[in-house]
Design an enzyme around this catalytic site. Structure first.
Site, short mmCIF file in Angstrom:
data_model
loop_
_atom_site.label_atom_id
_atom_site.label_comp_id
_atom_site.label_asym_id
_atom_site.label_seq_id
_atom_site.Cartn_x
_atom_site.Cartn_y
_atom_site.Cartn_z
N ASN A 10 -2.94 13.04 -3.55
CA ASN A 10 -4.17 13.36 -4.27
C ASN A 10 -4.75 14.70 -3.82
OD1 ASN A 10 -4.53 11.32 -6.14
ND2 ASN A 10 -5.58 9.98 -4.71
N GLU A 32 -4.85 2.44 -4.00
CA GLU A 32 -3.38 2.50 -4.07
C GLU A 32 -2.75 1.23 -3.50
OE1 GLU A 32 -4.48 4.72 -0.22
OE2 GLU A 32 -5.35 4.24 -2.16
N ASP A 79 0.85 -1.19 0.00
CA ASP A 79 0.00 0.00 0.00
C ASP A 79 0.89 1.24 0.00
OD1 ASP A 79 -3.04 0.84 0.59
OD2 ASP A 79 -1.70 2.20 1.67
#
Length: 207
Positions: A86, A121, A78
Site C-alpha cells: 500500500n 488484509e 493475513d
C-alpha cells in the site's frame, strides 16, 4: 360468496384465493429483498462474506459441533507485508491484491466452506466437519497457491505471501466463539513471529 380461484393451470395463486393482480411487482420485491440480504452479508471489495456473517456462521457451526460431534476447523490468514504494498504502490493496487487473493481463495474451497474477509488484509475460512490435520493441509495448500500466483498487471508483477493460523473446535471444548477466534488468531501471529509465509497450529507449538 366464493370468488373464482382462476384456472387450475395458473402457476401463481394468491394465498387468499384470488389471482394476484400485482404478481410481477411482488416477485420483483422478493428478488430485491434477496439481493439486499446478500449485500448485507457480503464484503463489497472481495465478494466474500463479511465479518458480521462470519460471526453468525462460526457460532452456528460451533453449535453444530456441540450437538453432532463433527469438528469445526477455523483457518485465519493475513497477507504478509501488505502495508508495504500500500505504501509503495498505493491503495488501488492494494485493493487489486485483495480481490486477486479472494478469487484464489474461492477457487480453493469446498462448497460447504465459508470464506470471509475478517478485516483489512485478514481472511477467515470456517471449515465444517474438518479435522485439524485436514485444516492444516488445506491452509498449506492455499499458502502455496498464493505464493505461486502473483498478481500481474500491465505494469507490475506482485508476489503474494501469507501467514496462517489453524485450529479445530471439537465436542467437549468449552471455548466461546470469541475465545476460539482469539486462539486461532494467536497461531496466526505466531506464524508472523516465526518468519511469515507459514502455517501455525497447536502441533507446531513446542511443549
Amino acid at each position: 360468496m366464493n370468488r373464482d380461484r382462476g384456472n387450475p393451470g395458473e402457476s401463481h395463486i394468491c394465498p387468499g384465493g384470488d389471482s394476484c393482480l400485482n404478481l410481477q411487482e411482488i416477485l420483483k420485491l422478493r428478488e430485491e429483498i434477496k439481493q439486499l440480504a446478500a449485500i448485507v452479508r457480503t464484503d463489497e471489495l472481495t465478494g466474500l462474506f463479511n465479518f458480521r456473517y462470519f460471526s453468525q456462521a462460526l457460532s452456528l457451526e460451533m453449535e453444530r459441533t456441540r450437538r453432532s460431534g463433527q469438528p469445526t476447523c477455523l483457518m485465519m490468514c493475513d497477507l504478509d507485508n501488505f502495508k508495504d504494498i500500500n505504501d509503495i504502490h498505493g491503495h488501488e493496487v492494494g485493493n487489486l491484491i485483495l480481490a486477486h487473493v479472494s478469487s484464489l481463495l474461492r477457487k480453493a474451497i469446498r462448497r460447504l466452506d465459508i470464506p470471509c474477509r475478517y478485516g483489512g488484509e485478514e481472511f477467515a475460512v470456517v471449515l465444517p466437519n474438518t479435522t485439524l490435520q485436514q485444516g492444516i493441509k488445506f491452509a498449506d495448500r492455499l499458502r502455496q497457491v498464493l505464493e505461486n500466483s502473483p498478481l500481474r498487471t500491465s505494469e507490475l508483477v506482485l508476489d503474494n505471501q501469507a501467514s496462517f493460523g489453524v485450529d479445530v473446535y471439537a465436542r467437549g471444548d468449552q471455548l466461546s466463539e470469541k475465545g476460539f477466534v482469539e486462539r486461532v488468531d494467536g497461531y496466526l501471529y505466531l506464524a508472523k513471529e516465526q518468519g511469515r509465509n507459514r502455517v501455525c497450529h497447536p502441533d507446531s507449538v513446542p511443549d
